[in-house]
Scaffold this motif. Structure first.
Motif, PDB file in Angstrom:
ATOM      1  N   TYR A  39      73.843  31.486  28.355  1.00 54.88           N
ATOM      2  CA  TYR A  39      72.792  30.456  28.374  1.00 54.88           C
ATOM      3  C   TYR A  39      73.341  29.089  27.986  1.00 54.88           C
ATOM      4  O   TYR A  39      74.346  28.970  27.283  1.00 54.88           O
ATOM      5  N   LEU A  79      61.015  23.021  28.420  1.00 49.70           N
ATOM      6  CA  LEU A  79      61.427  23.044  29.824  1.00 49.70           C
ATOM      7  C   LEU A  79      62.547  22.011  30.027  1.00 49.70           C
ATOM      8  O   LEU A  79      62.532  20.941  29.417  1.00 49.70           O
ATOM      9  N   THR A 107      66.797  21.205  34.801  1.00 57.56           N
ATOM     10  CA  THR A 107      67.530  22.117  35.686  1.00 57.56           C
ATOM     11  C   THR A 107      66.907  23.524  35.738  1.00 57.56           C
ATOM     12  O   THR A 107      67.507  24.453  36.291  1.00 57.56           O
ATOM     13  N   ASP A 108      65.714  23.695  35.193  1.00 58.87           N
ATOM     14  CA  ASP A 108      65.117  25.034  35.109  1.00 58.87           C
ATOM     15  C   ASP A 108      64.636  25.576  36.457  1.00 58.87           C
ATOM     16  O   ASP A 108      64.357  26.771  36.568  1.00 58.87           O
ATOM     17  N   ARG A 114      66.851  28.265  37.140  1.00 59.05           N
ATOM     18  CA  ARG A 114      66.825  29.426  36.231  1.00 59.05           C
ATOM     19  C   ARG A 114      65.625  30.332  36.481  1.00 59.05           C
ATOM     20  O   ARG A 114      65.280  31.146  35.634  1.00 59.05           O
ATOM     21  N   HIS A 129      62.305  29.387  37.146  1.00 58.60           N
ATOM     22  CA  HIS A 129      61.014  28.949  36.610  1.00 58.60           C
ATOM     23  C   HIS A 129      59.854  29.350  37.536  1.00 58.60           C
ATOM     24  O   HIS A 129      58.857  29.926  37.082  1.00 58.60           O
ATOM     25  N   VAL A 187      59.833  27.383  27.702  1.00 62.24           N
ATOM     26  CA  VAL A 187      60.353  28.571  28.385  1.00 62.24           C
ATOM     27  C   VAL A 187      61.057  29.468  27.362  1.00 62.24           C
ATOM     28  O   VAL A 187      61.542  28.983  26.339  1.00 62.24           O
ATOM     29  N   VAL A 193      64.299  31.998  27.484  1.00 64.34           N
ATOM     30  CA  VAL A 193      65.454  32.275  28.343  1.00 64.34           C
ATOM     31  C   VAL A 193      66.171  33.525  27.842  1.00 64.34           C
ATOM     32  O   VAL A 193      66.318  33.708  26.627  1.00 64.34           O
ATOM     33  N   ASP A 237      71.030  33.565  31.374  1.00 60.97           N
ATOM     34  CA  ASP A 237      70.528  32.179  31.456  1.00 60.97           C
ATOM     35  C   ASP A 237      69.352  32.082  32.438  1.00 60.97           C
ATOM     36  O   ASP A 237      69.170  31.062  33.096  1.00 60.97           O
ATOM     37  N   ARG A 238      68.577  33.163  32.536  1.00 59.79           N
ATOM     38  CA  ARG A 238      67.389  33.162  33.400  1.00 59.79           C
ATOM     39  C   ARG A 238      66.128  33.086  32.546  1.00 59.79           C
ATOM     40  O   ARG A 238      66.087  33.631  31.429  1.00 59.79           O
ATOM     41  N   ILE A 239      65.113  32.433  33.091  1.00 63.81           N
ATOM     42  CA  ILE A 239      63.837  32.300  32.385  1.00 63.81           C
ATOM     43  C   ILE A 239      63.053  33.609  32.487  1.00 63.81           C
ATOM     44  O   ILE A 239      62.963  34.206  33.568  1.00 63.81           O
ATOM     45  N   VAL A 293      57.105  31.644  30.417  1.00 63.52           N
ATOM     46  CA  VAL A 293      56.785  30.206  30.500  1.00 63.52           C
ATOM     47  C   VAL A 293      55.382  29.951  29.956  1.00 63.52           C
ATOM     48  O   VAL A 293      54.554  30.859  29.903  1.00 63.52           O
TER      49      VAL A 293
END
Ligand code: ACO
Length: 173
Positions: free
Chosen positions: A3, A35, A38-39, A42, A44, A80, A82, A87-89, A92
């Motif tokens: 992340y 947030l 660049t999300d 990831r 969003h 968010v 993560v 490094d993925r959401i 939210v």
């Protein structure tokens, strides 16, 4: 991909607004933060699609919307959660601060668009998102925090300390 730390991101608002005790209650594999610009990359929108129909506007339009939120000072607080390893959401939520003329120019916090990745539901991530947003609302001076939800989600919001009050009306265009 590991992340990205908060200090390497263009965040919607200062990371310190997220209460430390909420951060500390998350599993160490997860990170909660504002947030970031660049999300889009990831996932969003993919997490939001758990909630309702999401039409992908493309990254440029997504970033333009992020910048619009950021330019409206002290108004939009999107957060968010993560997954640190990927490094993925995975969760939210948003609070929108409405400024009124009544109640001595009082403010109301509106909780919107809460969603947890289907594989991560039932692990208290939704609860942590609501706890963080509620505290941001209260720390912004809001005299109340409100939201609309389906009957199915009432027990979840009751677990988060909310009570049913009044009714929702809607008229779709
Ligand atoms: N019925 C009964 N209890 C529930 C429900 C439910 N539908 N959902 C959660 N709970 C309880 C949990 O069991 C838990 O109770 P416990 O503390 O006794 O163990 C508590 O509520 C907290 O649950 P979480 O684990 O934090 O819930 P989760 O992370 O799964 O998030 C959410 C809940 C956000 C509703 C998630 O399931 C989701 O994304 N659903 C699809 C999208 C959605 O409906 N979003 C909300 C729309 S409303 C809005 O956006 C304002």
């Amino acid at each position: 991909m590991p992340y990205t730390p908060d200090n390497e991101l263009d965040l919607l608002f200062p990371a310190e607004y997220i209460p430390t005790d909420v951060k500390e209650q998350l599993h160490s594999d997860l990170h909660i933060r504002p947030l970031a610009s660049t999300d889009y990359r990831r996932g969003h929108l993919s997490v939001l699609s758990v909630l309702t129909v999401v039409t992908d506007p493309g990254e440029d339009a997504w970033v333009a919307q992020f910048n619009l939120w950021k330019s409206a000072l002290h108004t939009y607080y999107g957060i968010v959660i993560v997954d640190k390893a990927s490094d993925r959401i995975v969760a939210v939520g948003t609070i929108f601060v409405e400024r009124k003329f009544l109640r001595g120019l009082g403010s109301v916090g509106h909780i919107e668009d809460i969603a947890v990745d289907e594989r991560q539901q039932g692990k208290k991530l939704g609860l942590r998102v609501i706890q963080a947003l509620t505290r941001i609302s209260e720390n912004s001076g809001c005299y109340k925090t409100i939201l609309n939800c389906s009957d199915k989600n009432i027990p979840f919001y009751e677990k988060c300390g909310y009570q049913k009050k009044e009714n929702e009306m809607a008229k779709y265009a």
